[in-house]
Design a protein around this motif. Sequence first.
Motif, PDB file in Angstrom:
ATOM      1  N   ILE A   1      -0.332   9.342  -5.407  1.00  0.00           N
ATOM      2  CA  ILE A   1      -0.836   8.222  -4.082  1.00  0.00           C
ATOM      3  C   ILE A   1      -2.779   7.726  -4.519  1.00  0.00           C
ATOM      4  O   ILE A   1      -2.748   6.317  -4.423  1.00  0.00           O
ATOM      5  CB  ILE A   1      -0.907   8.615  -2.839  1.00  0.00           C
TER       6      ILE A   1
ATOM      7  N   LYS B   1      -3.240   3.708  -4.333  1.00  0.00           N
ATOM      8  CA  LYS B   1      -4.067   3.172  -3.466  1.00  0.00           C
ATOM      9  C   LYS B   1      -5.513   2.327  -3.840  1.00  0.00           C
ATOM     10  O   LYS B   1      -5.524   1.543  -2.871  1.00  0.00           O
ATOM     11  CB  LYS B   1      -3.966   3.937  -2.045  1.00  0.00           C
TER      12      LYS B   1
ATOM     13  N   LYS C   1       6.006   7.417   1.356  1.00  0.00           N
ATOM     14  CA  LYS C   1       5.491   7.143   2.149  1.00  0.00           C
ATOM     15  C   LYS C   1       4.046   6.830   2.039  1.00  0.00           C
ATOM     16  O   LYS C   1       3.674   5.897   3.171  1.00  0.00           O
ATOM     17  CB  LYS C   1       6.276   8.544   2.948  1.00  0.00           C
ATOM     18  N   GLN C   2       3.026   7.830   1.779  1.00  0.00           N
ATOM     19  CA  GLN C   2       1.815   7.129   1.751  1.00  0.00           C
ATOM     20  C   GLN C   2       1.341   6.485   0.713  1.00  0.00           C
ATOM     21  O   GLN C   2       0.718   5.065   1.333  1.00  0.00           O
ATOM     22  CB  GLN C   2       1.203   8.578   1.357  1.00  0.00           C
TER      23      GLN C   2
ATOM     24  N   PRO D   1      -0.678   4.835   6.234  1.00  0.00           N
ATOM     25  CA  PRO D   1       0.222   4.801   4.605  1.00  0.00           C
ATOM     26  C   PRO D   1       0.079   3.078   4.258  1.00  0.00           C
ATOM     27  O   PRO D   1      -0.186   2.144   5.265  1.00  0.00           O
ATOM     28  CB  PRO D   1       1.283   5.314   4.652  1.00  0.00           C
TER      29      PRO D   1
ATOM     30  N   GLY E   1      -6.702   9.718   2.237  1.00  0.00           N
ATOM     31  CA  GLY E   1      -5.130  10.737   2.682  1.00  0.00           C
ATOM     32  C   GLY E   1      -5.906  12.056   3.064  1.00  0.00           C
ATOM     33  O   GLY E   1      -6.923  12.705   2.222  1.00  0.00           O
TER      34      GLY E   1
END
Lengths: 385, 290
Positions: free
Chosen positions: A241, A245, A270-271, B123, B211
């Motif tokens: 993730i 990102k 999802k993330q 997200p 996150g």
Amino acid sequence: MRRCAVLPALFLIVIMVIAGCSNQQEQKKSERSKATVKELLIGAVLPLTGDAAPWGIPPKKGAQLAADEISQKGNLKIKIDFQDTTCQPARGISAFRQLADVYKIPVVMGAVCSSVTLAIAPVAEKERVVLISPASTSPKISSAGDYIFRVVPSDALRGRIFARYLFKKKGLRKVAILYINNEGGVGNRDSFKNEFTSLGGKVVLEEAYPPQSRDLRAQLTKIKNSNVDGVIAVSYPDDTILIMKQAAELKVGKPFFYQTEAVEDPSVLKQAGAAANGAIYILPAPAEGEAARAFAQAYEKRYGTKPELFAAEAYDIIHLVVKAAEANGGRLEAEKVRDYLYTVKSYHGASGIISFDSNGDVIKPMAIKIIENGKPRLLEIVGLE
Amino acid sequence: MLSQAVVNGLIAASTYLLVALGFSLIYTTSRFFHFAHGAVITLGAYLAYSINSQAGVPLLGAAVISVFFCGLLGVLMNHVVYNRLLRKGAGSLVLMLASFGIYLIFENVTTIIWGASTLGFSPGLPSSICKWHACITRIHILTLAIAAVSWVFLAILFARSRHGLLMRAVAESRELATAYGIKTHEIVDASFFIGSAFAGLAGILMAADVGMTPTMGLHALMMGVVVAIVGGIGSLRGLLLASLLVGLVRHLSIFVVGSQWQDSIVFALLLVVLLKSPWGFASDAAAQEV
């Protein structure tokens, strides 16, 4: 004051002794009732807490499902003793010793993290306990010993196939490798690099990051400014993730190829969301056939989700171990299980078609997939030719 | 590339600073290694997440509520665990072990409640602004601003307010402060409240950026503690300098050595600073100034 501290400690000891006794009694009881329903106790060492827990909990669920299914059929009762490794070698060894030395369990499923499997392997060899990993992919495990098996292909296989695919079909010549700095990460890096360079490709950059890291900007900045055709990433779900990102934030602008199934993890899809689009990755080919479908159905019915990573592998392990026991008159003995596993050829399991080579490694075909609009799509199935 | 590395370093420095401010505030008044600070960081993020996504409170409101709860949680830890141990004559080693225990319990409870997989407030594809070959997101700018404001807030608190003066007195010597009639327990509680609120804030900002995972607090705490030690615990100026140094070293060192040495370099830096001056950047005079 001092007596206060001694009393609870004494209590604790007494409780532990009592607990130990009752456990022994239970064992005796089960031995006595052997004549009617045989009980098989299988051990499992998995990361049930900590960073690697997303890869440890699904195998637990898969194994439990298999155990319950077999137990329901009647003549065998399967119990699994799950121990937490937290993906730490030392914790893994003590968990394994607990199962092997204290409870005398001859077959243990695990571990998930390659570093833990490699740490346990010498102990398993010495104690003559069969160790079957549902998830460890380090190439070093191939030579870890006679009693060590795995139902997930070695990274060496994955790295080799991925390197060939990217060199021949995607035309990559100069790449950067971004990898998690642990046993699995280094193993993946080496297997890719060896094959890729032997084909004539060049690995320009090798960037590692520590397993707990939440900040990969330094590595990605370096990659952004390098002259490469693509980036090979070896990562776990949490850091996948981050890679997706943070690469988008920094506008790295190079294609990423993930040498891991982490991309498909629901939390990643999802993330990372749209940041995952375009990611190409390699994983063992999806299992097809009746066994895989039945497993997926049963899993979804019981847990309310589609099978997550390594759940099917764990499910197959329990079934294979029970088959080995059945072939041995319902007794679980390490040597017999080991010998049985080496003879397994083309077993149609939930995780695919399983055969073991002489190293105890499973041989399975690989799938190349891509994320499009947030969903995985199969590009092609590739083998070692 | 250099501009991006510097920006990366500054972003990292701002989160280190937030963690270090809270940690060192608590350390100066209570004098033990508050390991559970890491748990508060994690919990800040998860509480804000639940208040936001499950109770439907807008993110800003959820963050404020969560930060407040984190402050209370710090005070609660102090009352339920540390104060009781202190009353029984426990030393700082016992307190540290207890604190470590609290951390582990919280980490595991977080895993049980929210699961081990990454969760996030937003997200999807992050939007970033790029200039002079460096890209930065809105969350990064916010983090930088909040870290700066927090630092100034503490500087004013210590320099100008009576409360800050009392905190400095307690930090100097708890016994002496008690002898002078200062209610040290209240002061320690206040430092736990403010310090833990900072931790929660740091957790929320980090989670908004990358996150949240149940273990996020530990790594953040590690870096915060390095900054606190290098900066000289208790010196605000030292903390600011140290956070910048650690952040920049962590991100610039990658051009000189392989990235697998990133953390080792930071700890080597810690060792060098400690060998040269065991009080960190803060000389004795600066340490007294708090």
